[in-house]
Motif scaffolding. Structure first.
Motif, PDB file in Angstrom:
ATOM      1  N   ALA A 119      -2.761  12.696   0.243  1.00 47.87           N
ATOM      2  CA  ALA A 119      -4.053  12.188   0.719  1.00 47.87           C
ATOM      3  C   ALA A 119      -4.090  12.157   2.245  1.00 47.87           C
ATOM      4  O   ALA A 119      -5.090  12.547   2.852  1.00 47.87           O
ATOM      5  N   ILE A 120      -3.007  11.701   2.864  1.00 46.46           N
ATOM      6  CA  ILE A 120      -2.954  11.640   4.328  1.00 46.46           C
ATOM      7  C   ILE A 120      -3.141  13.038   4.919  1.00 46.46           C
ATOM      8  O   ILE A 120      -3.903  13.232   5.871  1.00 46.46           O
ATOM      9  N   ALA A 121      -2.486  14.029   4.327  1.00 49.84           N
ATOM     10  CA  ALA A 121      -2.627  15.414   4.808  1.00 49.84           C
ATOM     11  C   ALA A 121      -4.076  15.889   4.672  1.00 49.84           C
ATOM     12  O   ALA A 121      -4.607  16.555   5.567  1.00 49.84           O
ATOM     13  N   LEU A 122      -4.730  15.545   3.567  1.00 51.14           N
ATOM     14  CA  LEU A 122      -6.135  15.916   3.377  1.00 51.14           C
ATOM     15  C   LEU A 122      -6.994  15.281   4.461  1.00 51.14           C
ATOM     16  O   LEU A 122      -7.796  15.966   5.113  1.00 51.14           O
ATOM     17  N   TYR A 123      -6.833  13.992   4.689  1.00 48.37           N
ATOM     18  CA  TYR A 123      -7.649  13.306   5.688  1.00 48.37           C
ATOM     19  C   TYR A 123      -7.386  13.860   7.084  1.00 48.37           C
ATOM     20  O   TYR A 123      -8.319  14.049   7.866  1.00 48.37           O
ATOM     21  N   GLN A 124      -6.133  14.136   7.401  1.00 44.73           N
ATOM     22  CA  GLN A 124      -5.814  14.703   8.717  1.00 44.73           C
ATOM     23  C   GLN A 124      -6.427  16.089   8.883  1.00 44.73           C
ATOM     24  O   GLN A 124      -6.889  16.443   9.969  1.00 44.73           O
ATOM     25  N   LYS A 125      -6.447  16.854   7.806  1.00 52.06           N
ATOM     26  CA  LYS A 125      -7.060  18.189   7.848  1.00 52.06           C
ATOM     27  C   LYS A 125      -8.531  18.094   8.248  1.00 52.06           C
ATOM     28  O   LYS A 125      -9.074  18.995   8.892  1.00 52.06           O
ATOM     29  N   PHE A 126      -9.167  16.988   7.872  1.00 55.40           N
ATOM     30  CA  PHE A 126     -10.577  16.772   8.190  1.00 55.40           C
ATOM     31  C   PHE A 126     -10.764  15.959   9.476  1.00 55.40           C
ATOM     32  O   PHE A 126     -11.859  15.485   9.748  1.00 55.40           O
ATOM     33  N   GLY A 127      -9.693  15.794  10.249  1.00 52.86           N
ATOM     34  CA  GLY A 127      -9.816  15.197  11.574  1.00 52.86           C
ATOM     35  C   GLY A 127      -9.550  13.706  11.672  1.00 52.86           C
ATOM     36  O   GLY A 127      -9.665  13.142  12.762  1.00 52.86           O
ATOM     37  N   PHE A 128      -9.219  13.053  10.576  1.00 53.84           N
ATOM     38  CA  PHE A 128      -8.927  11.621  10.641  1.00 53.84           C
ATOM     39  C   PHE A 128      -7.638  11.384  11.422  1.00 53.84           C
ATOM     40  O   PHE A 128      -6.689  12.149  11.309  1.00 53.84           O
ATOM     41  N   LYS A 129      -7.638  10.295  12.185  1.00 54.35           N
ATOM     42  CA  LYS A 129      -6.473   9.877  12.975  1.00 54.35           C
ATOM     43  C   LYS A 129      -6.056   8.484  12.529  1.00 54.35           C
ATOM     44  O   LYS A 129      -6.903   7.659  12.163  1.00 54.35           O
ATOM     45  N   THR A 130      -4.760   8.219  12.608  1.00 57.41           N
ATOM     46  CA  THR A 130      -4.255   6.896  12.263  1.00 57.41           C
ATOM     47  C   THR A 130      -4.627   5.909  13.366  1.00 57.41           C
ATOM     48  O   THR A 130      -4.347   6.149  14.540  1.00 57.41           O
ATOM     49  N   ALA A 131      -5.275   4.811  12.967  1.00 54.85           N
ATOM     50  CA  ALA A 131      -5.721   3.801  13.930  1.00 54.85           C
ATOM     51  C   ALA A 131      -4.931   2.504  13.791  1.00 54.85           C
ATOM     52  O   ALA A 131      -5.012   1.650  14.665  1.00 54.85           O
ATOM     53  N   GLY A 132      -4.199   2.370  12.710  1.00 58.16           N
ATOM     54  CA  GLY A 132      -3.451   1.133  12.527  1.00 58.16           C
ATOM     55  C   GLY A 132      -2.824   1.074  11.144  1.00 58.16           C
ATOM     56  O   GLY A 132      -2.842   2.045  10.393  1.00 58.16           O
ATOM     57  N   ARG A 133      -2.291  -0.099  10.846  1.00 62.06           N
ATOM     58  CA  ARG A 133      -1.571  -0.303   9.589  1.00 62.06           C
ATOM     59  C   ARG A 133      -1.924  -1.698   9.068  1.00 62.06           C
ATOM     60  O   ARG A 133      -2.011  -2.640   9.846  1.00 62.06           O
ATOM     61  N   ARG A 134      -2.141  -1.804   7.773  1.00 59.29           N
ATOM     62  CA  ARG A 134      -2.354  -3.098   7.133  1.00 59.29           C
ATOM     63  C   ARG A 134      -1.118  -3.396   6.286  1.00 59.29           C
ATOM     64  O   ARG A 134      -0.947  -2.816   5.216  1.00 59.29           O
ATOM     65  N   PRO A 135      -0.249  -4.303   6.767  1.00 56.69           N
ATOM     66  CA  PRO A 135       0.963  -4.616   6.014  1.00 56.69           C
ATOM     67  C   PRO A 135       0.642  -5.251   4.657  1.00 56.69           C
ATOM     68  O   PRO A 135      -0.294  -6.047   4.542  1.00 56.69           O
ATOM     69  N   HIS A 136       1.401  -4.855   3.646  1.00 56.08           N
ATOM     70  CA  HIS A 136       1.315  -5.442   2.302  1.00 56.08           C
ATOM     71  C   HIS A 136      -0.102  -5.387   1.726  1.00 56.08           C
ATOM     72  O   HIS A 136      -0.514  -6.284   0.993  1.00 56.08           O
ATOM     73  N   TYR A 137      -0.845  -4.351   2.023  1.00 57.11           N
ATOM     74  CA  TYR A 137      -2.259  -4.236   1.639  1.00 57.11           C
ATOM     75  C   TYR A 137      -2.431  -4.064   0.135  1.00 57.11           C
ATOM     76  O   TYR A 137      -3.350  -4.626  -0.454  1.00 57.11           O
ATOM     77  N   TYR A 138      -1.587  -3.255  -0.473  1.00 50.96           N
ATOM     78  CA  TYR A 138      -1.712  -2.969  -1.902  1.00 50.96           C
ATOM     79  C   TYR A 138      -0.925  -4.001  -2.702  1.00 50.96           C
ATOM     80  O   TYR A 138       0.297  -4.103  -2.572  1.00 50.96           O
TER      81      TYR A 138
END
Length: 174
Positions: A119-138
């Motif tokens: 999923a991360i590779a798909l989003y990056q392919k469409f230009g998404f950039k990592t802006a942060g992290r939510r610890p223990h989110y799931y």
């Protein structure tokens, strides 16, 4: 929108049972029937389904975003496991971003499991950039979520990029 006979359309309450089936196949019951009903009934929620060209009832994938001010917050993107690695996730993501752009939204954001490399590779392919992290989110496994952002959905450069993505997605499917 149609890609090689695949049909993308807005989902309604008529699709509730198909959504639950797809959710079970993809996420083992992430959202409840009431959760999907709320999404389908919300005026701020844009829920798209990807349907098979061979069956008007076979839901192959789903994607949803909320319109929050000038932002598209992508809440779910899923393709039935039987159809992974065939470009259908690209079709759905393109369709969500196109719909968001057409609605005048300026940015898109989402959370994704830190371990979900496909999923991360798909989003990056469409230009998404990592802006942060939510610890223990799931809550199911305490995993972190990455927060991904895509800006400038109303800029001419992005609109040109959308055209390029439509060609890329169509080429991938053919």
């Amino acid at each position: 929108m149609i890609f090689l006979d695949l049909k993308i359309q807005s989902l309604t309450l008529e699709h509730l049972s198909a959504l639950l089936e797809l959710d079970k196949a993809c996420f083992d019951g992430l959202w409840t029937m009431d959760g999907y009903r709320r999404e389908l009934e919300s005026p701020n929620s844009h829920f798209l389904g990807l349907f098979s060209p061979y069956s008007s009832s076979e839901l192959l994938g789903m994607g949803c975003f909320w319109s929050i001010l000038e932002e598209a917050h992508i809440t779910i993107l899923a393709v039935h496991p039987q159809y992974h690695r065939q470009g259908l996730g690209q079709v759905l993501l393109y369709s969500l971003l196109k719909r968001a752009s057409d609605r005048g939204l300026e940015r898109a954001t989402l959370e994704v499991r830190a371990s979900n490399q496909a999923a991360i590779a798909l989003y990056q392919k469409f230009g998404f950039k990592t802006a942060g992290r939510r610890p223990h989110y799931y809550k199911d496994n305490d995993e972190d979520a990455l927060i991904l952002w895509l800006s400038d959905l109303q800029q001419p450069k992005f609109l040109k990029t959308l055209d390029d993505w439509q060609i890329m997605v169509s080429d991938r499917l053919s």
